[in-house]
Design an enzyme around this catalytic site. Structure first.
Site, PDB file in Angstrom:
ATOM      1  N   ASP A  82       0.831  -1.201   0.000  1.00  0.00           N
ATOM      2  CA  ASP A  82       0.000   0.000   0.000  1.00  0.00           C
ATOM      3  C   ASP A  82       0.868   1.254   0.000  1.00  0.00           C
ATOM      4  O   ASP A  82       2.062   1.193   0.292  1.00  0.00           O
ATOM      5  CB  ASP A  82      -0.980  -0.002   1.180  1.00  0.00           C
ATOM      6  CG  ASP A  82      -0.329  -0.348   2.520  1.00  0.00           C
ATOM      7  OD1 ASP A  82       0.908  -0.342   2.601  1.00  0.00           O
ATOM      8  OD2 ASP A  82      -1.071  -0.629   3.468  1.00  0.00           O
ATOM      9  N   ASN A 151      -8.084  -0.218  13.685  1.00  0.00           N
ATOM     10  CA  ASN A 151      -9.503  -0.306  13.299  1.00  0.00           C
ATOM     11  C   ASN A 151      -9.790  -1.577  12.502  1.00  0.00           C
ATOM     12  O   ASN A 151     -10.836  -1.695  11.869  1.00  0.00           O
ATOM     13  CB  ASN A 151      -9.913   0.924  12.478  1.00  0.00           C
ATOM     14  CG  ASN A 151      -9.132   1.060  11.181  1.00  0.00           C
ATOM     15  OD1 ASN A 151      -8.282   0.216  10.877  1.00  0.00           O
ATOM     16  ND2 ASN A 151      -9.406   2.097  10.420  1.00  0.00           N
ATOM     17  N   GLU A 158      -9.741  -0.182   4.678  1.00  0.00           N
ATOM     18  CA  GLU A 158     -10.405   0.373   5.843  1.00  0.00           C
ATOM     19  C   GLU A 158     -11.752  -0.313   6.072  1.00  0.00           C
ATOM     20  O   GLU A 158     -12.280  -0.981   5.159  1.00  0.00           O
ATOM     21  CB  GLU A 158     -10.615   1.872   5.619  1.00  0.00           C
ATOM     22  CG  GLU A 158      -9.326   2.661   5.445  1.00  0.00           C
ATOM     23  CD  GLU A 158      -8.619   2.951   6.767  1.00  0.00           C
ATOM     24  OE1 GLU A 158      -8.546   2.053   7.637  1.00  0.00           O
ATOM     25  OE2 GLU A 158      -8.123   4.078   6.921  1.00  0.00           O
TER      26      GLU A 158
HETATM   27  C1  F6R Z   1       1.099  -0.931   6.356  1.00  0.00           C
HETATM   28  C2  F6R Z   1      -0.205  -1.561   6.433  1.00  0.00           C
HETATM   29  C3  F6R Z   1      -1.050  -1.452   7.671  1.00  0.00           C
HETATM   30  C4  F6R Z   1      -0.307  -1.846   8.935  1.00  0.00           C
HETATM   31  C5  F6R Z   1      -1.211  -1.715  10.150  1.00  0.00           C
HETATM   32  C6  F6R Z   1      -0.482  -2.013  11.447  1.00  0.00           C
HETATM   33  O1  F6R Z   1       1.692  -1.205   5.100  1.00  0.00           O
HETATM   34  O2  F6R Z   1      -0.601  -2.140   5.492  1.00  0.00           O
HETATM   35  O3  F6R Z   1      -2.179  -2.278   7.513  1.00  0.00           O
HETATM   36  O4  F6R Z   1       0.150  -3.163   8.816  1.00  0.00           O
HETATM   37  O5  F6R Z   1      -1.739  -0.427  10.215  1.00  0.00           O
HETATM   38  O6  F6R Z   1       0.485  -1.027  11.628  1.00  0.00           O
HETATM   39  P1  F6R Z   1       1.524  -1.122  12.809  1.00  0.00           P
HETATM   40  O7  F6R Z   1       2.370  -2.299  12.566  1.00  0.00           O
HETATM   41  O8  F6R Z   1       2.328   0.163  12.710  1.00  0.00           O
HETATM   42  O9  F6R Z   1       0.743  -1.223  14.076  1.00  0.00           O
END
Ligand code: F6R
Length: 258
Positions: A82, A151, A158
């Site tokens: 992403d 979330n 999302e």
């Molecule tokens: C990032 C991504 C997000 C993260 C998620 C957890 O490329 O795809 O889905 O994996 O927000 O983020 P952390 O590891 O920072 O808690």
């Protein structure tokens, strides 16, 4: 080293592999072990790995193995998961630049084998379709490693993301923009849109690894693994793939799971 392996039935009756390990270091090492095994078995595998806090330790472990000559990533086809819409690797506040610093460059990945999310495409629909085709051209994803957003997002899918969604541009929630504010000088400078592989793009992978660490993820991990399978918690869709899912979580994150 203590870890507890269990299998849990999903709605379809097949079972995901669940590892509850002692701590963050164990999550990192075990995730690196799975990636190492996949790449050793299939050196030209197409894989996607996430950005964020959770995978930092996993990347350190992978870089160490690559630099020690234990693991060869030179033929892997790496697909980014992403990116903020309108940002590319040349923008130091992009996810891809972060990934480049933390993993792609230290690991010595050949730039020909790194596929960037087309987050600068003139036509997002065409760009996204071409990205999906590029994944297919490399045999489909052999492995997708994902983290879990507060979330319930996976990639940047999302809440509200449909199970059949593919690579696309979407609006980021305020919660996700706040989560990522640490990389910026404040939420206001975080783009309000992102381009992400879709839920279906991720679910199509031959093997999916979910990595989750820390008490702050305990509630959302419980909702993801034990609540209803729903677009309100996009990570819950991971349970539909049964034994193709390996969840590697630490005891703090797993503290609310029954
Ligand atoms: C990032 C991504 C997000 C993260 C998620 C957890 O490329 O795809 O889905 O994996 O927000 O983020 P952390 O590891 O920072 O808690």
């Amino acid at each position: 080293m203590t870890h507890d392996q269990a299998t849990r039935s999903n709605e379809a009756g097949s079972e995901l592999h669940m590892h509850v390990v002692a701590d963050y270091a164990e999550v990192s090492r075990m995730a690196a072990d799975v990636i190492t095994r996949v790449v050793q078995e299939n050196p030209e595998a197409a894989i996607t790995l996430p950005t964020g806090e959770t995978p930092r330790g996993m990347y350190q472990e992978l870089v160490r193995r690559i630099q020690d000559g234990v693991l060869d990533f030179s033929r892997v086809q790496f697909f980014c998961l992403d990116e903020y819409w309108g940002k590319g690797v040349d923008d130091e506040t992009s996810l891809t630049a972060w990934l480049d610093d933390v993993f792609l460059r230290p690991a010595g990945l050949d730039s020909d084998h790194v596929h960037f999310v087309p987050s600068l495409a003139l036509d997002p629909v065409e760009g996204a379709a071409a990205y999906e085709q590029e994944i297919e051209r490399h045999g489909g994803l052999r492995l997708a490693v994902v983290g879990l957003g507060p979330n319930g997002h996976i990639g940047f899918n999302e809440p509200g993301s449909p199970v059949d969604s593919r690579t696309r541009v979407l609006e980021l929630t305020k919660q996700s923009r706040n989560q990522n504010a640490a990389y910026y000088d404040g939420e206001s400078s975080i783009p309000d849109k992102a381009m992400t592989m879709g839920i279906a793009t991720i679910l199509d992978a031959d093997l999916i690894v979910l990595i989750v660490s820390g008490a702050s993820k305990a509630d959302i991990l419980k909702a993801t693994l034990e609540g209803p399978i729903t677009a309100d918690v996009p990570g819950s869709f991971l349970r539909t793939v049964g034994e193709r899912l390996i969840a590697i979580v630490d005891q703090e994150a797993a503290s609310k799971i029954s």
